[in-house]
Design a protein around this motif. Structure first.
Motif, PDB file in Angstrom:
ATOM      1  N   LEU A 112       0.863  -1.172   0.000  1.00  0.00           N
ATOM      2  CA  LEU A 112       0.000   0.000   0.000  1.00  0.00           C
ATOM      3  C   LEU A 112       0.900   1.222   0.000  1.00  0.00           C
ATOM      4  CD1 LEU A 112      -2.965   0.934   0.280  1.00  0.00           C
ATOM      5  CD2 LEU A 112      -2.591   1.008   2.724  1.00  0.00           C
ATOM      6  N   TYR A 137      -6.642   2.519  -3.574  1.00  0.00           N
ATOM      7  CA  TYR A 137      -7.169   1.952  -2.339  1.00  0.00           C
ATOM      8  C   TYR A 137      -8.119   2.930  -1.673  1.00  0.00           C
ATOM      9  CZ  TYR A 137      -7.223  -0.445   2.152  1.00  0.00           C
ATOM     10  OH  TYR A 137      -7.605  -1.103   3.286  1.00  0.00           O
ATOM     11  N   ASN A 146      -0.094   9.451   8.053  1.00  0.00           N
ATOM     12  CA  ASN A 146       0.109   8.091   8.525  1.00  0.00           C
ATOM     13  C   ASN A 146      -0.949   7.199   7.890  1.00  0.00           C
ATOM     14  OD1 ASN A 146       0.503   5.756   9.862  1.00  0.00           O
ATOM     15  ND2 ASN A 146       0.295   6.600  11.926  1.00  0.00           N
ATOM     16  N   LEU A 147      -0.484   6.279   7.078  1.00  0.00           N
ATOM     17  CA  LEU A 147      -1.437   5.439   6.357  1.00  0.00           C
ATOM     18  C   LEU A 147      -2.301   4.605   7.286  1.00  0.00           C
ATOM     19  CD1 LEU A 147       0.685   4.254   3.331  1.00  0.00           C
ATOM     20  CD2 LEU A 147      -1.287   5.738   3.298  1.00  0.00           C
ATOM     21  N   GLN A 148      -1.836   4.419   8.499  1.00  0.00           N
ATOM     22  CA  GLN A 148      -2.613   3.595   9.424  1.00  0.00           C
ATOM     23  C   GLN A 148      -4.028   4.136   9.631  1.00  0.00           C
ATOM     24  OE1 GLN A 148      -1.724   0.756  10.580  1.00  0.00           O
ATOM     25  NE2 GLN A 148       0.489   0.696  10.369  1.00  0.00           N
ATOM     26  N   LEU A 150      -6.028   4.723   7.552  1.00  0.00           N
ATOM     27  CA  LEU A 150      -6.952   4.076   6.625  1.00  0.00           C
ATOM     28  C   LEU A 150      -7.696   2.910   7.256  1.00  0.00           C
ATOM     29  CD1 LEU A 150      -4.818   4.067   3.381  1.00  0.00           C
ATOM     30  CD2 LEU A 150      -6.520   5.713   4.128  1.00  0.00           C
ATOM     31  N   SER A 151      -7.102   2.329   8.271  1.00  0.00           N
ATOM     32  CA  SER A 151      -7.805   1.189   8.877  1.00  0.00           C
ATOM     33  C   SER A 151      -9.101   1.649   9.530  1.00  0.00           C
ATOM     34  CB  SER A 151      -6.911   0.474   9.888  1.00  0.00           C
ATOM     35  OG  SER A 151      -6.694   1.302  10.995  1.00  0.00           O
ATOM     36  N   ASN A 154     -12.192   0.583   7.549  1.00  0.00           N
ATOM     37  CA  ASN A 154     -12.715  -0.755   7.788  1.00  0.00           C
ATOM     38  C   ASN A 154     -13.434  -0.843   9.116  1.00  0.00           C
ATOM     39  OD1 ASN A 154     -12.040  -1.948   5.432  1.00  0.00           O
ATOM     40  ND2 ASN A 154     -10.045  -2.666   6.136  1.00  0.00           N
ATOM     41  N   ARG A 155     -12.950  -0.066  10.068  1.00  0.00           N
ATOM     42  CA  ARG A 155     -13.620  -0.082  11.362  1.00  0.00           C
ATOM     43  C   ARG A 155     -15.034   0.477  11.219  1.00  0.00           C
ATOM     44  NH1 ARG A 155     -14.295   3.185  15.363  1.00  0.00           N
ATOM     45  NH2 ARG A 155     -13.062   4.847  14.458  1.00  0.00           N
TER      46      ARG A 155
END
Lengths: 469, 501
Positions: A112, A137, A146-148, A150-151, A154-155
């Motif tokens: 990613l 994506y 911070n790409l994190q 992106l989670s 989904n949450r």
């Protein structure tokens, strides 16, 4: 459909400044995930031609990693993992797989990357020997630091669409269908109830987990700071108990907390502070002395230790088993046979006493503590080491407690077998016997230091229970 | 063309219909080898010594057979090699061979007696990386129920030995009373079942043989793939789960392009080999206990228990389960018992995923199968055996180097799934049978939570062939292992976030 997607994306990304991933788009519009990926692309394309840089994309690449990647990854792992370096290489007689180890395992990489990292020499694309697929994506209003983050998409999906049956909707989104799936037919768990706490905890998690560690370390301090209703009332009522006992008046739990909660609370914290430190010191003293002492005194010391620490039942019982063992050793060594017998006697008495005590008629508990002077640490130990749980027990209005009852039986081979049996016992403060017991023990065990000593009457009994063993 | 494929998704939407991808079915037939009796049947009063006795009784014939074949007609310097029954019967100066259990005497190994004779209240020292003594004080012993021999000799340096493995040694006792070994033998790989052997057997039993077999064979389409992942390390915090999301989307067939999605459709099962959750040190040190006690509460205590990791893991499972069956092994950090064999994580931990577990009392494995660690079973006819990594991590402490594959190979050749239990690895005190003895050689042996992905194939004397897979921690490496169920070839899939700082 295409129109839908544009309006939705415009609303979400441009107006609300939210990040939209292909998954959230496919859920929102009920389209196949591949279609959603294309929609993202279309929107991205039109927007950037209109106004370059207005939205920012992340890409998911999938393919065969190139050699450069491989080596760099391996090098990195070596750095991190090899903390323990062996002096000589290890040789084996049977290593038929040595060649296999260098066998190239086909690998695949799914990366990613941010849009600015996509092209260029050191960029994501250069990591691949062959790219199987590449797609957008997510789209966001600005550069994602911070790409994190992106989670989060989904949450949100898992919360928002939790009520959808995945077996029905999966096909719409292009999830690989499985004909063999077996699922219970019963009701599904309540989703809202489950997820709400999850979310809040997720957000707080990092600070929380630190908090836990801290809490455990100074749990004693926690008492004065925590604003939890439970504990404060308990401590208040505890202080109230103390006062009642002192004045000898029947106590009224209902109005006491209301009358002087703040003062009581402060008292409580003082008590804990003043006790927590001396206790640790005492522990240290004991440890050092017991290491140098001979076996017999050792027993005495571990006794006093258990008095001080007042650990959970489990540990006390461990302690006891060890002592049984040691005591029998002593008998064999004929050094302190009489001593061990005496101890056994006391132990037995204690058992009886304890039973009575639990039933609420434990008038003889103070006696026991006197009997056991030789084994217990100095009486001052007992006085200066009140324990929070016991204190709380004093303040609890009703409840059931679990006690471990010990049964010692001689088995066929003549060994003494001690069994622990858990038993539940209910107790209540309204019960007169329990209450009367407190003043009685206070009278004998306290040195009349006022409130402080009054604080541990219920405890004195239990302490002596531990002390005996 | 390839370029077109790759960029197929960087196009405007069309009216294209997307076919529904069907996932390959998985033939799954787990064994219950490591399930412990429940309730009253399970107790811990037994002595661990029985395990060594049982292990020796079971493996001694095997290793003696191999040793007899190799040594029975051997003459060294004109002297016949004689077989000795018991360790105690070894006579000085006589060339002989004997079988027994290895015991490694290592000063740095934790020793319960030392702990007691010193101060048992002292808090435990930090666990050692290795038990190996740098000054060479380690001794290797061979013992059986009669006595113990100290072993010396060059074969010790070149072969890997740990406490608890059963070997046969050949040599002489020297003047110092040490047994100078010339050669040593291990039990080696046990018999390996044929592919589909167990399923065929049960099918024949069920149908009375005959035509049913042909039908069965027909149903066995080309095997798919099995994905093995370990060390998901979910800790319930935001901020490091994106690779987990990518894994999920990949396995669901949502991520990537169509060709990849079709390939993913061949993945018929996901095996999670331990350490899915990082939270949870089940045992508290003595120092912590008194403090804990002071905040005693009945029932749920939110300060002592963080539900986020299991909730997150449950969500992960529940999202995957509609599409792919999952076998879940517990690991060292998971909410299961600590001692091996770890029993299945209770489905109650997973309120959403538990819908896919079998109804209590029903027969057959569930779609979501929470299993033991170690675990063995048949997938697509192959015997799979795996664990969460603890036995290998414990062997690692005994030996030099970090050759995980070699440890795995040796473990199989010793025929003991957890040789160092009960010495340094916590385990259940088996009474009737040492369950860790490997009776049938697996086709695939995977070990979770290893430092890096490694794989190899080892062969046995009787044509056995075992695929060894060291599964890395996903949290650290982002790697998932795909095992092709036709060829037993492996492939690694790595999930990464580019330029993550």
């Amino acid at each position: 459909m295409s129109h839908n997607s544009k309006t939705f994306l415009a609303a979400c990304v441009l107006n609300d400044e939210k990040i939209v991933s292909y998954r959230s788009l496919s859920r929102e519009l009920k389209v196949h995930s591949n279609a959603a990926k294309k929609m993202l692309y279309e929107f991205y394309h039109t927007q950037t031609t209109k106004k370059p840089g207005s939205i920012n994309a992340t890409y998911l690449l999938d393919g065969v990693p190139g050699a450069r990647k491989e080596s760099s990854v391996n090098a990195h792992q070596r750095d991190g993992d090899d903390t323990h370096i062996q002096s000589s290489p290890y040789m084996s007689s049977s290593m038929p797989h040595q060649e296999d180890q260098v066998e190239a395992v086909p690998s695949r990489s799914i990366i990613l990357a941010k849009e600015e990292d996509l092209e260029g020499k050191m960029a994501a694309k250069a990591d691949f020997k062959q790219i199987h697929s590449i797609h957008i994506y997510s789209l966001g209003p600005s550069r994602v630091q911070n790409l994190q983050i992106l989670s989060d998409c989904n949450r949100v999906i898992s919360e928002k669409y939790a009520n959808e049956d995945p077996l029905v909707f999966g096909e719409t989104y292009g999830i690989i269908h499985n004909a063999g799936v077996k699922r219970r037919t019963g009701r599904r768990p309540p989703i809202g109830a489950q997820l709400v706490p999850t979310v809040t905890i997720n957000e707080k998690a990092s600070s929380r987990s630190q908090g836990i560690a801290r809490e455990q370390k100074n749990a004693v301090k926690k008492f004065d700071r925590s604003s939890q209703g439970d504990e404060s009332t308990e401590s208040t009522s505890q202080a109230a108990t103390a006062q009642d006992i002192k004045t000898g008046q029947p106590r009224n739990t209902e109005n006491k907390p209301a009358s002087k909660p703040a003062a009581a609370k402060r008292e409580q914290s003082d008590i804990f502070k003043s006790f927590s430190k001396p206790r640790t010191k005492l522990k240290k003293e004991d440890t050092s002395s017991s290491t140098s002492a001979s076996p017999a005194p050792n027993i005495a010391h571990s006794d006093s230790k258990s008095v001080q620490e007042d650990e959970p039942m489990k540990d006390a019982s461990e302690d006891e088993q060890e002592e049984d063992f040691m005591a029998s050793n002593n008998a064999n060594a004929r050094a302190s046979k009489s001593h061990s017998e005496q101890r056994a006697e006391q132990l037995r008495k204690m058992m009886e006493d304890e039973d009575e005590e639990m039933e609420g008629t434990g008038d003889d508990a103070p006696q026991v503590s006197q009997e056991s002077e030789s084994i217990d640490g100095p009486t001052s130990h007992k006085e200066t080491s009140p324990e929070a749980p016991v204190v709380l027990t004093g303040g609890r209005r009703r409840g059931r407690r679990k006690i471990m009852k010990k049964k010692t039986i001689k088995d066929e081979e003549g060994y003494l077998v001690t069994k622990e049996e858990p038993a539940w016992e209910s107790f209540s403060e309204e019960e007169p016997p329990q209450k009367q017991k407190m003043p009685a023990s206070t009278a004998t065990s306290s040195t009349g230091k006022g409130k402080k000593s009054v604080g541990k009457p219920g405890q004195g009994n239990i302490m002596s229970f531990f002390g005996k063993r | 063309m390839a370029e077109d494929d790759a960029n197929a998704l960087l196009q405007r939407p069309s009216d294209e219909e997307y076919p529904i991808i069907e996932r390959q079915p998985s033939s799954y037939n787990p064994l219950q080898t490591f399930h412990l009796a429940k309730g009253d049947q399970k107790h811990y009063q037994q002595q661990y010594g029985d395990m060594y006795f049982l292990r020796l009784a079971k493996l001694k014939p095997a290793v003696e057979e191999i040793a007899a074949e190799a040594w029975s007609h051997l003459k060294i310097a004109g002297e016949n090699v004689r077989r000795v029954d018991r360790v105690l019967d070894v006579r000085q100066g006589e060339l002989c061979w004997v079988a027994g259990t290895v015991y490694m005497d290592m000063p740095l190994k934790p020793n319960i007696l030392d702990d007691i004779s010193k101060d048992h209240w002292i808090s435990a020292p930090p666990p050692r990386e290795k038990y190996l003594s740098p000054t060479g004080q380690d001794q290797t012993m061979l013992e059986d129920e009669s006595g113990r021999l100290r072993l010396i000799g060059t074969p010790l340096q070149i072969s890997m030995l740990v406490t608890g493995c059963i070997i046969a040694v050949m040599g002489t006792e020297n003047a110092d009373g040490d047994f100078d070994i010339v050669d040593l033998k291990v039990p080696d790989l046990p018999r390996q079942p044929q592919r589909w052997e167990r399923d065929d057997g049960s099918a024949i039993l069920a149908n009375g043989g005959g035509q049913s077999k042909a039908k069965e064979q027909k149903e066995r389409r080309a095997g798919g793939k099995v994905a093995i992942v370990s060390g998901l390390g979910i800790n319930g915090e935001e901020g490091d789960t994106l690779t987990l999301d990518l894994l999920m989307e990949y396995l669901l067939g949502e991520a990537c392009g169509q060709s990849t999605q079709h390939e993913v459709g061949k993945i018929s099962r996901l095996i999670i080999a331990g350490n899915s959750i990082t939270e949870g040190t089940p045992l508290h040190s003595r120092d912590e206990l008194p403090d804990k006690k002071s905040s005693k509460k009945y029932g749920y205590d939110s300060s002592a228990y963080n539900p986020a990791p299991t909730a997150r893991f449950d969500e992960f499972l529940a999202t995957l389960l509609p599409s792919i069956p999952i076998t879940l092994l517990p690991g060292g950090s998971d909410p299961a018992n600590v001692s091996l064999p770890q029993q299945p994580i209770h489905p109650a931990m997973f309120p959403h995923s538990r819908a896919y577990t079998p109804m209590p009392g029903s027969q057959g494995p569930g779609w979501f199968d929470s299993v033991t660690n170690p675990w063995e079973g048949d997938i697509d006819g192959w015997r799979m055996m795996g664990n969460g990594g603890q036995p290998i991590d414990d062997i690692f402490k005994y030996v030099e180097g970090d050759e995980r594959l070699e440890m795995m190979e040796n473990l199989l050749r010793w025929r003991c799934g957890a040789p160092t239990a009960p010495d340094t690895l916590w385990c259940y005190p088996f009474q009737d049978k040492d369950q860790f003895v490997i009776e049938e050689c697996p086709h695939v042996y995977f070990v979770g939570s290893q430092p890096a992905f490694e794989t190899a194939i080892i062969d046995g004397q009787a044509g056995q062939s075992v695929r060894l897979i060291a599964v890395p921690k996903f949290k650290e490496t982002g790697e998932v292992v795909l095992l092709d169920m036709d060829t037993l070839e492996v492939e690694a899939v790595k999930f990464e976030i580019f330029n993550e700082t």
